[in-house]
Design an enzyme around this catalytic site. Sequence first.
Site: not given
Ligand code: THU
Length: 129
Positions: A42-43, A45-46, A53, A55, A86
């Site tokens: 996950n990356i 941002n401000a 995400c 994925e 999500c």
């Molecule tokens: N997030 C993911 O990268 N994948 C998921 O399956 C669930 C949520 C990330 C989004 C955000 O950066 C952090 O988790 C909290 O929601």
Amino acid sequence: MTERELCQKAIGMMDMAYCPYSHFPVGAAVECSDGSVFTGCNIENAAYGAGTCAERTALSKAVSEGHRDFVRIAIAGKSDDFCVPCGICRQFMMEFAPDIEVICLNGKGENRKFALRELLPYGFDNTWL
Ligand code: THU
């Protein structure tokens, strides 16, 4: 690659996460039908909505390298519950791989597997094309 190896890649990718806002690192590893594997994290941002995400990072890397035939994806988080994708990521997977297997890991490294169609019943796809 074995399922265990794919899960290990997803777990390792949590170290690459950029998540200064949520402090919730997520790693992902997607395997294609030819055996190639793409990873992501996950990356954030401000401007919160601009984050992405793990994925979608992995899937976008794959698509941009010419790979669309996804077989399974492992998703790792540190939560007690299994880290399920999500809604946007479910829809993103539906576009390319409605039959993908989704392997969700919890913080103990345990996993639970789902068919995408279980996670996104009656999902909108491109069969209307
Ligand atoms: N997030 C993911 O990268 N994948 C998921 O399956 C669930 C949520 C990330 C989004 C955000 O950066 C952090 O988790 C909290 O929601």
